[in-house]
Design an enzyme around this catalytic site. Structure first.
Site, PDB file in Angstrom:
ATOM      1  N   TYR A 119       0.951  -1.193  -0.063  1.00 25.22           N
ATOM      2  CA  TYR A 119       0.041   0.028  -0.176  1.00 25.22           C
ATOM      3  C   TYR A 119       1.015   1.279  -0.028  1.00 25.22           C
ATOM      4  CZ  TYR A 119      -3.620   3.474   1.716  1.00 25.22           C
ATOM      5  OH  TYR A 119      -4.324   4.526   1.829  1.00 25.22           O
ATOM      6  N   ASP A 159      -2.445  -1.093  -4.126  1.00 27.98           N
ATOM      7  CA  ASP A 159      -2.666   0.574  -4.210  1.00 27.98           C
ATOM      8  C   ASP A 159      -1.472   1.328  -4.385  1.00 27.98           C
ATOM      9  OD1 ASP A 159      -3.639   2.980  -4.384  1.00 27.98           O
ATOM     10  OD2 ASP A 159      -5.113   2.997  -2.594  1.00 27.98           O
ATOM     11  N   HIS A 257     -12.808   1.348  -3.915  1.00 27.37           N
ATOM     12  CA  HIS A 257     -11.922   0.583  -4.785  1.00 27.37           C
ATOM     13  C   HIS A 257     -12.661  -0.702  -5.307  1.00 27.37           C
ATOM     14  CE1 HIS A 257      -7.922   2.513  -3.882  1.00 27.37           C
ATOM     15  NE2 HIS A 257      -8.599   2.942  -2.931  1.00 27.37           N
TER      16      HIS A 257
END
Length: 273
Positions: A119, A159, A257
């Site tokens: 992340y 991400d 998302h």
């Protein structure tokens, strides 16, 4: 791991998903959907929970081994990785204290194959966070290059908080000076993909516009598909060449998302391809 391990399967399915809170996504039906996917590996970002606070039914997902890197700060960041096959080794954090405290990295090593759930920081909330994002990019690139130098096939899932090209967000003209589409951020990805060192697997398989993985919670962004593609599976060339199918599942809203799935053909007949 023997040749009959990971490379003994014909199709290896990886799902990556920013949950924006693992408990919230579970309440919205994510794990019901996931149970139908027959995935070999699940990478999740933004757990927003300490490991002890993740419900046991999720933490100990039936048929999977689960590994977690949670932030020191409560309700913030955090990564998880679930896998059907037990890894030879698992690493949490990548050795940089500032970001390891934020719970941003889980790496599962299967011998031939390394899968990472990661992340990247967002820089949208303040100049301070944007500066932290740039620091992350500066220290993470050499880490990736060292991994690549190991000669293993690697896939970085997560991400990344950067849309690479104009095709990767709806309103690119209005975001040229905004975090997530800054020239320096986009150049970081360009540098990563240069010379076929790493491959944007989704984009190799799906060249269509308006394929996004994140939408603002404001207004009707999701309904109007005013989105960004900021969730990736980034692989070494040998593994990327084995990618056969991909999909973004946006029909249900588990988070801001959408899950991104890639199927890799790892059958023995293709070993060394």
């Amino acid at each position: 791991m023997s040749e009959a391990g990971i490379y003994g399967v014909d199709m290896y399915r990886i799902v990556t998903f920013n949950a924006n809170g693992i408990r919230s996504a579970a309440d919205k039906g994510f794990f019901r959907w996931f149970a139908e996917q027959n995935a070999d590996c699940l990478c999740v970002q933004e757990l927003k929970a300490h490991e002890a606070d993740i419900p046991a039914a999720i933490r100990e997902l039936p048929g999977y081994y689960g590994y977690f890197h949670c932030a020191e700060k409560k309700g913030y960041s955090g990564c998880g990785l679930w896998t059907k096959e037990k890894p030879l080794a698992v690493r949490t954090g990548f050795g940089v204290e500032e970001f390891d405290r934020e719970g941003r990295y889980v790496e599962a090593d299967f011998g031939h194959l390394v899968v990472i759930s990661c992340y990247f920081p967002s820089g949208s909330s303040s100049e301070e966070r944007q500066a932290a994002k740039f620091r992350f990019l500066d220290v993470f690139l050499p880490h990736l290059e060292a991994l690549r130098a190991s000669g293993k096939e690697i896939v970085l899932c997560g991400d990344v908080n950067i849309a690479h090209k104009e095709i990767d967000l709806k309103n690119w003209k209005g975001n040229l000076k905004n975090s997530g589409f800054l020239p320096e951020e986009r150049q970081w990805l360009t540098q990563l993909f240069e010379g076929d060192r790493w491959v944007d697997v989704f984009r190799r398989l799906d060249p269509r516009p308006e394929r996004y993985t994140w939408w603002s919670q404001r207004g009707q962004a999701r309904a109007k598909n005013v989105g960004w593609r900021i969730d990736y599976q980034i692989a070494t060339p040998g593994l990327a060449a084995r990618a056969k199918a991909t999909d973004i599942y946006a029909a249900e809203k588990f988070s801001d998302h959408a899950p991104l799935t890639v199927d890799y053909d790892l059958g023995d007949s293709h070993h060394g391809a």
